[in-house]
Design a protein around this motif. Structure first.
Motif, PDB file in Angstrom:
ATOM      1  N   UNK A  64      38.634  42.582  31.782  1.00  0.00           N
ATOM      2  CA  UNK A  64      38.984  40.872  32.067  1.00  0.00           C
ATOM      3  C   UNK A  64      39.737  40.636  31.077  1.00  0.00           C
ATOM      4  N   UNK A  65      39.823  40.894  29.824  1.00  0.00           N
ATOM      5  CA  UNK A  65      40.638  40.120  29.049  1.00  0.00           C
ATOM      6  C   UNK A  65      42.094  40.297  28.900  1.00  0.00           C
ATOM      7  N   UNK A  66      42.246  41.760  29.104  1.00  0.00           N
ATOM      8  CA  UNK A  66      43.781  42.259  29.236  1.00  0.00           C
ATOM      9  C   UNK A  66      44.369  41.710  30.751  1.00  0.00           C
ATOM     10  N   UNK A  67      43.579  41.637  31.867  1.00  0.00           N
ATOM     11  CA  UNK A  67      43.877  41.217  33.089  1.00  0.00           C
ATOM     12  C   UNK A  67      44.107  39.897  33.229  1.00  0.00           C
ATOM     13  N   UNK A  68      43.555  38.869  32.248  1.00  0.00           N
ATOM     14  CA  UNK A  68      43.904  37.725  32.069  1.00  0.00           C
ATOM     15  C   UNK A  68      45.151  37.456  31.599  1.00  0.00           C
ATOM     16  N   UNK A  69      45.479  38.293  30.505  1.00  0.00           N
ATOM     17  CA  UNK A  69      46.812  37.979  29.993  1.00  0.00           C
ATOM     18  C   UNK A  69      47.982  38.574  31.023  1.00  0.00           C
ATOM     19  N   UNK A  70      47.559  39.338  31.663  1.00  0.00           N
ATOM     20  CA  UNK A  70      48.588  40.107  32.627  1.00  0.00           C
ATOM     21  C   UNK A  70      48.792  38.854  33.579  1.00  0.00           C
ATOM     22  N   UNK A  71      47.728  38.296  34.254  1.00  0.00           N
ATOM     23  CA  UNK A  71      47.884  37.266  35.214  1.00  0.00           C
ATOM     24  C   UNK A  71      48.852  35.914  34.648  1.00  0.00           C
ATOM     25  N   UNK A  72      48.472  35.622  33.635  1.00  0.00           N
ATOM     26  CA  UNK A  72      48.794  34.387  32.683  1.00  0.00           C
ATOM     27  C   UNK A  72      49.966  34.451  31.812  1.00  0.00           C
ATOM     28  N   UNK A  73      50.088  35.396  31.135  1.00  0.00           N
ATOM     29  CA  UNK A  73      51.210  35.555  29.998  1.00  0.00           C
ATOM     30  C   UNK A  73      52.672  35.703  30.688  1.00  0.00           C
ATOM     31  N   UNK A  74      53.675  35.176  29.699  1.00  0.00           N
ATOM     32  CA  UNK A  74      55.098  35.305  30.234  1.00  0.00           C
ATOM     33  C   UNK A  74      55.273  37.054  30.145  1.00  0.00           C
ATOM     34  N   UNK A  75      56.189  37.481  30.836  1.00  0.00           N
ATOM     35  CA  UNK A  75      56.565  38.965  30.639  1.00  0.00           C
ATOM     36  C   UNK A  75      56.929  39.003  29.377  1.00  0.00           C
ATOM     37  N   UNK A 134      35.735  41.305  40.829  1.00  0.00           N
ATOM     38  CA  UNK A 134      35.178  39.915  40.438  1.00  0.00           C
ATOM     39  C   UNK A 134      34.838  39.984  38.796  1.00  0.00           C
ATOM     40  N   UNK A 135      34.333  41.359  38.289  1.00  0.00           N
ATOM     41  CA  UNK A 135      34.079  41.442  37.041  1.00  0.00           C
ATOM     42  C   UNK A 135      35.219  41.427  36.368  1.00  0.00           C
ATOM     43  N   UNK A 136      36.264  42.253  36.856  1.00  0.00           N
ATOM     44  CA  UNK A 136      37.425  42.394  36.180  1.00  0.00           C
ATOM     45  C   UNK A 136      38.306  40.762  36.049  1.00  0.00           C
ATOM     46  N   UNK A 137      38.062  39.996  36.978  1.00  0.00           N
ATOM     47  CA  UNK A 137      38.600  38.630  36.960  1.00  0.00           C
ATOM     48  C   UNK A 137      37.683  37.737  36.075  1.00  0.00           C
ATOM     49  N   UNK A 138      36.470  38.072  35.724  1.00  0.00           N
ATOM     50  CA  UNK A 138      35.653  37.393  34.582  1.00  0.00           C
ATOM     51  C   UNK A 138      34.812  36.540  35.595  1.00  0.00           C
ATOM     52  N   UNK A 139      34.461  36.956  36.842  1.00  0.00           N
ATOM     53  CA  UNK A 139      33.797  36.113  37.787  1.00  0.00           C
ATOM     54  C   UNK A 139      32.590  36.678  37.968  1.00  0.00           C
ATOM     55  N   UNK A 140      31.438  35.912  38.343  1.00  0.00           N
ATOM     56  CA  UNK A 140      30.239  36.390  38.811  1.00  0.00           C
ATOM     57  C   UNK A 140      30.080  37.045  40.098  1.00  0.00           C
ATOM     58  N   UNK A 141      29.643  37.985  40.499  1.00  0.00           N
ATOM     59  CA  UNK A 141      29.486  38.736  41.809  1.00  0.00           C
ATOM     60  C   UNK A 141      28.613  38.034  42.723  1.00  0.00           C
ATOM     61  N   UNK A 170      48.551  46.974  41.637  1.00  0.00           N
ATOM     62  CA  UNK A 170      47.688  47.023  40.409  1.00  0.00           C
ATOM     63  C   UNK A 170      46.230  47.114  40.625  1.00  0.00           C
ATOM     64  N   UNK A 171      45.509  48.138  40.203  1.00  0.00           N
ATOM     65  CA  UNK A 171      44.074  48.104  40.450  1.00  0.00           C
ATOM     66  C   UNK A 171      43.608  47.797  39.209  1.00  0.00           C
ATOM     67  N   UNK A 172      42.277  47.009  39.317  1.00  0.00           N
ATOM     68  CA  UNK A 172      41.591  46.586  38.128  1.00  0.00           C
ATOM     69  C   UNK A 172      40.351  46.337  38.309  1.00  0.00           C
ATOM     70  N   UNK A 173      39.280  47.145  37.641  1.00  0.00           N
ATOM     71  CA  UNK A 173      38.111  47.031  37.836  1.00  0.00           C
ATOM     72  C   UNK A 173      37.134  47.126  36.715  1.00  0.00           C
ATOM     73  N   UNK A 174      36.155  46.227  36.704  1.00  0.00           N
ATOM     74  CA  UNK A 174      35.106  46.234  35.605  1.00  0.00           C
ATOM     75  C   UNK A 174      35.399  45.251  34.568  1.00  0.00           C
TER      76      UNK A 174
END
Length: 241
Positions: free
Chosen positions: A202-213, A234-241, A194-198
């Motif tokens: 970030x918000x939807x990726x956080x849910x993908x990584x942490x939410x129950x299926x 890092x932007x998609x992960x909500x982190x600073x570059x 799964x490729x995630x950029x930008x």
């Protein structure tokens, strides 16, 4: 689930391309599924460069389209096959016969069955690289898609239509229906990326990584796959570059 934390988009593209190259080196006749959209463009460029440099040989590789708009002509400029052909297949010298592509003019139910049959006859998908939609969709599997769904005709949600309007100039130009590989079809792939950029993801990726299926987030369903890798900047992960 494996997570690759890329410093930026360029590193994300190199990491994703490296996974594809490794797969093709390991099995030259791999059946690959690759996404369309802005996120994979850097990966495509890196794959073309690797092939031209002699680092990998795609001459025996096979490809299957992830999705396609339905109800448009075969020569319509919006056809996703034309886009990926321009961005990747032609630069790699991929023959049309090496690609399982959806026919947007065919009967949707018959075409969905035909694509499933062709994938099965070729031994299944070795590696599927996927993008993440703003509402968590994978390919055109919108929220509410069953975990065991197969290739089929779907109706795009307003959120997806808004997102796709950026490619075609307006929402009015976005087809309302599409053909897509199902979540169950993709879950049978030997490996998923799964490729995630930008920061916009970030918000939807956080849910993908942490939410129950849940069918509310199709990408989270595939996250249970035993060989699932997320490549995110890092932007998609909500982190600073």
């Amino acid at each position: 689930m494996k997570l690759i934390d890329a410093a930026d988009y360029a590193e994300l593209s190199r990491a994703a391309a490296g996974i594809v190259v490794e797969q093709v080196r390991k099995r030259p006749d791999s059946l690959l599924v690759l996404p369309t959209g802005n996120t994979p463009v850097g990966m495509f460029r890196d794959l073309v460069a690797a092939a031209h440099n002699g680092d990998v040989d795609f001459s025996r590789a096979r490809f299957a389209m992830l999705d396609e708009y339905a109800g448009i002509g075969r020569n319509d400029e919006r056809r996703l096959y034309h886009w990926i052909r321009k961005e990747l297949f032609d630069p790699l010298g991929v023959r049309p016969g090496a690609v399982i592509a959806f026919d947007p003019e065919a009967d949707p139910e018959c075409e969905a069955r035909f694509v499933e049959q062709r994938i099965a006859r070729q031994g299944g998908i070795d590696l599927a690289v996927l993008g993440l939609g703003p509402n968590g969709h994978i390919a055109m599997n919108e929220p509410g898609s069953d975990a065991d769904s197969r290739t089929r005709l779907v109706t795009l949600t307003p959120a997806t239509i808004r997102s796709n309007a950026a490619y075609w100039g307006s929402e009015a130009k976005v087809p309302r229906k599409g053909l897509t590989l199902g979540l169950g079809t993709l879950a049978e792939a030997r490996a998923l990326v799964l490729l995630v950029a930008g920061g916009g993801k970030a918000a939807i990726l956080e849910r993908v990584l942490n939410a129950a299926p849940s069918d509310a987030i199709p990408a989270a369903i595939l996250g249970a796959h035993p060989a699932f890798t997320v490549v995110a900047d890092r932007a998609a992960l909500g982190l600073h570059a």
